[in-house]
Design a protein around this motif. Structure first.
Motif, PDB file in Angstrom:
ATOM      1  N   THR A 141       0.945  -1.137  -0.064  1.00 48.88           N
ATOM      2  CA  THR A 141       0.106  -0.121  -0.048  1.00 48.88           C
ATOM      3  C   THR A 141       0.869   1.015  -0.152  1.00 48.88           C
ATOM      4  O   THR A 141       1.986   1.124   0.414  1.00 48.88           O
ATOM      5  CB  THR A 141      -1.047   0.067   1.210  1.00 48.88           C
ATOM      6  N   HIS A 142       0.188   2.209  -0.646  1.00 43.90           N
ATOM      7  CA  HIS A 142       1.093   3.588  -0.275  1.00 43.90           C
ATOM      8  C   HIS A 142       0.634   4.170   1.320  1.00 43.90           C
ATOM      9  O   HIS A 142       0.095   3.515   2.022  1.00 43.90           O
ATOM     10  CB  HIS A 142       0.683   4.759  -1.076  1.00 43.90           C
ATOM     11  N   GLY A 143       1.211   5.104   1.417  1.00 44.00           N
ATOM     12  CA  GLY A 143       1.026   5.878   2.821  1.00 44.00           C
ATOM     13  C   GLY A 143      -0.349   6.307   2.926  1.00 44.00           C
ATOM     14  O   GLY A 143      -1.178   6.437   2.149  1.00 44.00           O
ATOM     15  N   PRO A 144      -0.852   6.577   4.133  1.00 45.49           N
ATOM     16  CA  PRO A 144      -2.319   7.132   4.616  1.00 45.49           C
ATOM     17  C   PRO A 144      -2.812   8.088   3.637  1.00 45.49           C
ATOM     18  O   PRO A 144      -1.853   9.144   3.305  1.00 45.49           O
ATOM     19  CB  PRO A 144      -2.102   7.502   5.962  1.00 45.49           C
ATOM     20  N   GLY A 145      -3.781   8.041   3.103  1.00 44.92           N
ATOM     21  CA  GLY A 145      -4.413   9.184   2.299  1.00 44.92           C
ATOM     22  C   GLY A 145      -5.127  10.343   3.144  1.00 44.92           C
ATOM     23  O   GLY A 145      -5.706   9.815   4.246  1.00 44.92           O
ATOM     24  N   GLN A 146      -4.703  11.461   2.855  1.00 48.20           N
ATOM     25  CA  GLN A 146      -5.027  12.527   3.923  1.00 48.20           C
ATOM     26  C   GLN A 146      -5.930  13.576   2.891  1.00 48.20           C
ATOM     27  O   GLN A 146      -6.292  13.360   1.640  1.00 48.20           O
ATOM     28  CB  GLN A 146      -3.814  13.262   4.210  1.00 48.20           C
ATOM     29  N   LEU A 147      -6.394  14.599   3.268  1.00 49.40           N
ATOM     30  CA  LEU A 147      -7.297  15.600   3.121  1.00 49.40           C
ATOM     31  C   LEU A 147      -6.429  16.917   2.614  1.00 49.40           C
ATOM     32  O   LEU A 147      -5.812  17.482   3.719  1.00 49.40           O
ATOM     33  CB  LEU A 147      -8.571  16.012   3.751  1.00 49.40           C
ATOM     34  N   TRP A 148      -6.487  17.621   1.548  1.00 49.94           N
ATOM     35  CA  TRP A 148      -5.683  18.818   1.216  1.00 49.94           C
ATOM     36  C   TRP A 148      -6.553  19.608   0.659  1.00 49.94           C
ATOM     37  O   TRP A 148      -7.271  19.390  -0.264  1.00 49.94           O
ATOM     38  CB  TRP A 148      -4.655  18.392   0.458  1.00 49.94           C
ATOM     39  N   LEU A 149      -6.676  20.828   1.071  1.00 57.52           N
ATOM     40  CA  LEU A 149      -7.606  21.789   0.690  1.00 57.52           C
ATOM     41  C   LEU A 149      -6.900  23.130  -0.099  1.00 57.52           C
ATOM     42  O   LEU A 149      -5.682  23.491   0.394  1.00 57.52           O
ATOM     43  CB  LEU A 149      -8.344  22.356   1.857  1.00 57.52           C
ATOM     44  N   SER A 150      -7.555  23.781  -0.771  1.00 54.14           N
ATOM     45  CA  SER A 150      -7.028  25.027  -1.604  1.00 54.14           C
ATOM     46  C   SER A 150      -7.312  26.321  -0.755  1.00 54.14           C
ATOM     47  O   SER A 150      -6.906  27.601  -1.148  1.00 54.14           O
ATOM     48  CB  SER A 150      -7.519  25.056  -2.779  1.00 54.14           C
ATOM     49  N   SER A 151      -8.033  26.311   0.351  1.00 51.53           N
ATOM     50  CA  SER A 151      -8.122  27.281   1.250  1.00 51.53           C
ATOM     51  C   SER A 151      -8.046  26.872   2.750  1.00 51.53           C
ATOM     52  O   SER A 151      -8.223  25.659   3.120  1.00 51.53           O
ATOM     53  CB  SER A 151      -9.694  27.984   0.973  1.00 51.53           C
ATOM     54  N   PHE A 152      -8.102  27.663   3.817  1.00 48.46           N
ATOM     55  CA  PHE A 152      -7.833  27.552   5.152  1.00 48.46           C
ATOM     56  C   PHE A 152      -9.168  27.366   5.832  1.00 48.46           C
ATOM     57  O   PHE A 152     -10.247  27.794   5.688  1.00 48.46           O
ATOM     58  CB  PHE A 152      -7.097  28.508   5.942  1.00 48.46           C
ATOM     59  N   HIS A 153      -9.328  26.080   6.735  1.00 47.04           N
ATOM     60  CA  HIS A 153     -10.522  25.804   7.560  1.00 47.04           C
ATOM     61  C   HIS A 153     -10.087  25.383   8.784  1.00 47.04           C
ATOM     62  O   HIS A 153      -8.822  24.664   9.118  1.00 47.04           O
ATOM     63  CB  HIS A 153     -11.204  24.794   6.809  1.00 47.04           C
ATOM     64  N   ASN A 154     -10.859  25.586   9.740  1.00 50.00           N
ATOM     65  CA  ASN A 154     -10.452  25.401  11.039  1.00 50.00           C
ATOM     66  C   ASN A 154     -10.964  24.095  11.856  1.00 50.00           C
ATOM     67  O   ASN A 154     -10.319  23.392  12.801  1.00 50.00           O
ATOM     68  CB  ASN A 154     -10.949  26.577  12.201  1.00 50.00           C
ATOM     69  N   SER A 155     -11.825  23.370  11.084  1.00 51.89           N
ATOM     70  CA  SER A 155     -12.675  22.165  11.708  1.00 51.89           C
ATOM     71  C   SER A 155     -13.233  21.368  10.637  1.00 51.89           C
ATOM     72  O   SER A 155     -13.499  21.732   9.477  1.00 51.89           O
ATOM     73  CB  SER A 155     -13.884  22.771  12.623  1.00 51.89           C
ATOM     74  N   LEU A 156     -13.578  19.934  10.895  1.00 53.91           N
ATOM     75  CA  LEU A 156     -14.351  19.427   9.829  1.00 53.91           C
ATOM     76  C   LEU A 156     -15.610  19.876   9.492  1.00 53.91           C
ATOM     77  O   LEU A 156     -16.202  19.591   8.453  1.00 53.91           O
ATOM     78  CB  LEU A 156     -14.519  17.801  10.597  1.00 53.91           C
ATOM     79  N   ALA A 177     -18.747  10.532   3.693  1.00 58.84           N
ATOM     80  CA  ALA A 177     -19.017  10.569   4.994  1.00 58.84           C
ATOM     81  C   ALA A 177     -18.794  11.845   5.812  1.00 58.84           C
ATOM     82  O   ALA A 177     -19.381  12.050   6.827  1.00 58.84           O
ATOM     83  CB  ALA A 177     -18.447   9.537   5.845  1.00 58.84           C
ATOM     84  N   LEU A 178     -17.827  12.593   5.386  1.00 56.37           N
ATOM     85  CA  LEU A 178     -17.361  13.748   5.853  1.00 56.37           C
ATOM     86  C   LEU A 178     -18.069  15.020   5.500  1.00 56.37           C
ATOM     87  O   LEU A 178     -17.901  16.163   5.831  1.00 56.37           O
ATOM     88  CB  LEU A 178     -15.930  14.039   5.600  1.00 56.37           C
ATOM     89  N   GLY A 179     -19.314  14.765   4.367  1.00 60.67           N
ATOM     90  CA  GLY A 179     -20.042  15.701   3.917  1.00 60.67           C
ATOM     91  C   GLY A 179     -19.309  16.594   2.807  1.00 60.67           C
ATOM     92  O   GLY A 179     -19.734  17.536   2.355  1.00 60.67           O
ATOM     93  N   LEU A 180     -18.303  15.886   2.115  1.00 62.58           N
ATOM     94  CA  LEU A 180     -17.512  16.551   1.106  1.00 62.58           C
ATOM     95  C   LEU A 180     -18.325  15.925  -0.140  1.00 62.58           C
ATOM     96  O   LEU A 180     -19.120  15.034  -0.354  1.00 62.58           O
ATOM     97  CB  LEU A 180     -16.161  16.085   1.052  1.00 62.58           C
ATOM     98  N   VAL A 181     -18.217  16.506  -1.260  1.00 61.62           N
ATOM     99  CA  VAL A 181     -18.687  16.055  -2.705  1.00 61.62           C
ATOM    100  C   VAL A 181     -17.664  15.693  -3.473  1.00 61.62           C
ATOM    101  O   VAL A 181     -16.719  16.390  -4.040  1.00 61.62           O
ATOM    102  CB  VAL A 181     -19.363  17.387  -3.550  1.00 61.62           C
ATOM    103  N   PRO A 182     -17.569  14.345  -3.583  1.00 60.86           N
ATOM    104  CA  PRO A 182     -16.563  13.725  -4.302  1.00 60.86           C
ATOM    105  C   PRO A 182     -16.378  14.073  -6.004  1.00 60.86           C
ATOM    106  O   PRO A 182     -17.487  13.496  -6.364  1.00 60.86           O
ATOM    107  CB  PRO A 182     -16.729  12.287  -4.099  1.00 60.86           C
TER     108      PRO A 182
END
Length: 338
Positions: A141-156, A177-182
């Motif tokens: 497997t590769h390393g853990p997949g994480q979330l990367w954003l193009s703007s700043f956010h303080n919380s989920l 599940a996190l409320g994102l639009v894939p």
């Protein structure tokens, strides 16, 4: 004079036999030659195969892609290439059991997860013959997949509704599940999607952010313990080609594949992730560890994905996926405590 002729003929025959005894295998490749998977995993493994077989097996990486990444498994099945590598979830529904290694929260280390996954797959899942038509040389497997954003956010809570490029598999379930639009798209389209404002972020391991120059656009990385998802990968050889090799060469290749390949790959991914984090920070990307409340929230939101996935695997493959998942976790834990 006659003696010199005899010596020359002897040297020529030995050289010819050595050349004739060398088998060249063609490996298909769909990645840039500088990508860690090629540069730090496949090329070193090829050298290990060459040494183990005492130069009898030479593996040649093809210069140009034979087709898109999802087609590469079938390239091996059909003998279009002798050896191929790829990502299991690129062909949805074909390798159901491999979703076990893609679940969230498994490990922060690719090496630990890769070794654990290779051991469990060989022991518990190889008999399913999901790689039919090929000889499986290894999984990792590769390393853990994480979330990367193009703007700043303080919380989920504040990221809900953001459009996120994902590659498929468990990453899609985690995003929802996190409320994102894939938005499903190949990583090669990520820069275009992010720079054009079509996507607000992306899910990837840390290595890929700097490699694909996304740190020019990405502002923030949300790091989740064990990852939002992981990705299972394979290296396979055409079955007929494998069967055509001598027993001694099969044993030699096996000695540097399987667990050894998983260790090699895992170390390479971990090194690439560490370097990716360093480069991203240097380029102004803010790395954010989740606060305790958000850690609990992400566990609550993503835990149902684990149960749902295990039930699906059990239904599709008629195996005790819950038991195998527990064995995988035990293997990971034993390696972390080693």
């Amino acid at each position: 004079m006659l003696f010199r002729v005899i010596i020359f003929c002897f040297v020529f025959l030995v050289s010819f036999k050595s050349f004739a005894d060398t088998t060249t295998l063609r490996m298909a490749n769909w990645l840039p030659p500088t990508h860690p998977w090629v540069l730090n995993i496949m090329i070193p493994w090829i050298e290990k195969v060459k040494i183990a077989t005492e130069d009898r097996i030479n593996i040649e990486i093809l210069n140009a892609p034979l087709g898109p990444p999802p087609a590469h498994f079938d390239f091996a099945v059909n003998g279009i290439a002798d050896i191929t590598f790829g990502v299991h979830n690129y062909t949805a529904g074909r390798f159901p059991a491999t979703r076990l290694a893609e679940l969230p929260f498994l490990s922060n280390s690719s090496e630990i997860l890769s070794v654990a996954w290779q051991r469990i797959y060989e022991r518990e899942l190889l008999k399913l013959n999901e790689h039919k038509g090929t000889h499986l040389l290894g999984v990792f497997t590769h390393g853990p997949g994480q979330l990367w954003l193009s703007s700043f956010h303080n919380s989920l809570e504040s990221i809900k509704g953001l459009k996120i490029r994902i590659g498929g598999g468990i990453a899609q379930s985690s995003a929802k599940a996190l409320g994102l639009v894939p938005l499903q798209a190949p990583v090669t389209k990520a820069y275009e999607l992010l720079s054009g404002g079509v996507a607000d972020g992306i899910t990837l391991p840390a290595e890929s952010i700097s490699f694909f120059k996304l740190d020019r656009i990405i502002k923030q990385g949300f790091l989740v313990e064990g990852g939002l998802y992981n990705v299972s990968m394979f290296v396979v050889m055409n079955k007929n080609k494998w069967d055509s090799l001598s027993k001694i060469d099969q044993e030699a290749i096996t000695s540097v594949s399987g667990l050894e390949l998983a260790k090699l790959a895992g170390k390479a991914w971990d090194n690439a992730d560490r370097e990716g984090i360093t480069i991203s920070k240097q380029n102004g990307v803010k790395i954010k560890q989740l606060p305790e409340d958000d850690k609990k929230l992400v566990k609550k939101l993503l835990s149902p994905i684990i149960e749902e996935t295990l039930k699906k695997i059990e239904k599709e493959k008629n195996i005790d996926a819950h038991k195998i998942y527990s064995l995988l976790l035990e293997e990971i834990k034993s390696l972390e405590n080693y």
